[in-house]
Design an enzyme around this catalytic site. Structure first.
Site, PDB file in Angstrom:
ATOM      1  N   HIS A   1       0.757  -1.002  -0.029  1.00 44.52           N
ATOM      2  CA  HIS A   1      -0.053   0.031  -0.024  1.00 44.52           C
ATOM      3  C   HIS A   1       0.742   1.172   0.035  1.00 44.52           C
ATOM      4  O   HIS A   1       0.704   2.245  -0.895  1.00 44.52           O
ATOM      5  CB  HIS A   1      -0.752  -0.050   1.159  1.00 44.52           C
ATOM      6  CG  HIS A   1      -2.020   1.025   1.155  1.00 44.52           C
ATOM      7  ND1 HIS A   1      -3.009   1.183   0.255  1.00 44.52           N
ATOM      8  CD2 HIS A   1      -2.180   2.082   2.050  1.00 44.52           C
ATOM      9  CE1 HIS A   1      -3.692   1.881   0.402  1.00 44.52           C
ATOM     10  NE2 HIS A   1      -3.393   2.754   1.765  1.00 44.52           N
ATOM     11  N   PHE A   2       1.936   1.177   0.918  1.00 43.36           N
ATOM     12  CA  PHE A   2       2.609   2.403   0.892  1.00 43.36           C
ATOM     13  C   PHE A   2       3.797   2.224   0.299  1.00 43.36           C
ATOM     14  O   PHE A   2       5.127   2.292   0.962  1.00 43.36           O
ATOM     15  CB  PHE A   2       2.717   2.900   2.478  1.00 43.36           C
ATOM     16  CG  PHE A   2       1.645   3.569   3.068  1.00 43.36           C
ATOM     17  CD1 PHE A   2       1.093   4.701   2.674  1.00 43.36           C
ATOM     18  CD2 PHE A   2       0.838   2.875   4.177  1.00 43.36           C
ATOM     19  CE1 PHE A   2       0.067   5.535   3.265  1.00 43.36           C
ATOM     20  CE2 PHE A   2      -0.269   3.574   4.754  1.00 43.36           C
ATOM     21  CZ  PHE A   2      -0.720   4.611   4.286  1.00 43.36           C
TER      22      PHE A   2
END
Length: 323
Positions: free
Chosen positions: A298-299
């Site tokens: 995600h990040f």
């Protein structure tokens, strides 16, 4: 006597420094440039203190960085110095996030429309009339709503795990969709786990190729802000209001087709929240978009900054840099 001693000391220091420079290897004299300084500022927008990070030449093309959940402009802390040598970078915190004001829910409606209005008014306050827009997670609907207000101002798009298509709302969203459909307190409370430390850490570590590259400071920082009194309800309000973004997807897609801004898509393929299935539909409306799917989560900036930053800089240099 004191004057004589001082003169002797200064002469000795000067000779020593000259001797040391002469003794250094030739390549040691090539000093690397220091990173461009980042300024941490606050503006009053609609009576709220809105925090933003700003860096880079004032007359350079603007790059607007819009963060996701559950973080803030903190997620861009490492990227900003890598862009700010050539670009004027602005990264705000939304109300209820990071260092911006978190007014009581009775005084501010925590909606994506409301947040987009604040971002838009901040840009007006800063007299920004054109910008490349980096959107991630919540930053996508926030940014696209701003783009619908002023489509002519968007010089380019950088999309990182930010959704604008039904294909991108998979299993993670099922309990959230239940809350959207019934609006019940039971369904709301069922989402409480999304603001816990366990889930915050999961967002940073799940799907990462090398978890040892992910600093624990991320989830410690974010969780401390999530744990502020009243912030849980702010986040649940935002999750409920996310439902209002989905009917706007056709309008977002029309913006893509009609304006055709130069677009770079950099996506973490192992993201459970916004999976890779949400990346490829962009090409239906932006067929010239450049897409890079990285083996990350995600990040992805926390793990693949060394891959993503050169892609971003190269794209900006070709798309929006001052000639």
């Amino acid at each position: 006597m004191r004057s004589l001693i001082m003169c002797l000391m200064l002469a000795t220091a000067s000779m020593t420094a000259a001797t040391m420079v002469g003794a250094l290897p030739a390549h040691a004299a090539d000093v690397r440039e220091a990173p461009v300084p980042i300024h941490y500022r606050t503006a009053t927008i609609e009576g709220l203190d809105i925090f933003y990070r700003e860096a880079g030449p004032a007359d350079a093309p603007v790059v607007l960085l819009l963060h996701g959940f559950p973080t803030s402009s903190h997620m861009f802390r490492n990227l900003i110095p890598l862009l700010a040598d050539r670009y004027h970078v602005i990264a705000p915190d939304y109300p209820g996030y990071g260092q911006s004001a978190s007014p009581n829910r009775s005084k501010f409606a925590y909606t994506f429309g409301g947040v987009a209005d604040i971002v838009d008014k901040l840009l007006d306050h800063l007299a920004v009339k054109s910008y490349a827009m980096y959107v991630m997670d919540y930053g996508a609907p926030v940014g696209y709503r701003v783009a619908l207000k002023h489509p002519e101002r968007v010089s380019a798009l950088i999309i990182q795990n930010g959704n604008a298509y039904d294909e991108g709302l998979k299993e993670f969203w099922d309990p959230i969709k239940t809350y959207w459909s019934d609006g019940s307190e039971k369904s709301r409370e069922a989402l409480s786990g999304l603001v816990t430390l366990e889930t915050t850490k999961f967002q940073y570590t799940d799907g990462m190729e090398d978890v040892s590259r992910i600093s624990p400071d991320n989830w410690v920082h974010d969780q401390a802000l999530l744990d502020r009194p009243g912030n849980k309800d702010i986040q649940l309000d935002m999750l409920y209001d996310y439902r209002t973004n989905v009917p706007l997807y056709p309008a977002f897609q029309s913006f893509f087709r009609e304006r055709k801004p130069p677009t770079l898509i950099v996506w973490g393929k192992n993201d459970y929240i916004f999976p890779e299935a949400g990346a490829h539909p962009y090409l239906k409306d932006l067929p010239d978009a450049e897409i890079h799917v990285l083996n990350s989560g995600h990040f992805l900036l926390e793990e693949k900054l060394d891959v993503a930053a050169p892609l971003i800089n190269d794209f900006l240099d070709r798309s929006v840099a001052k000639k």
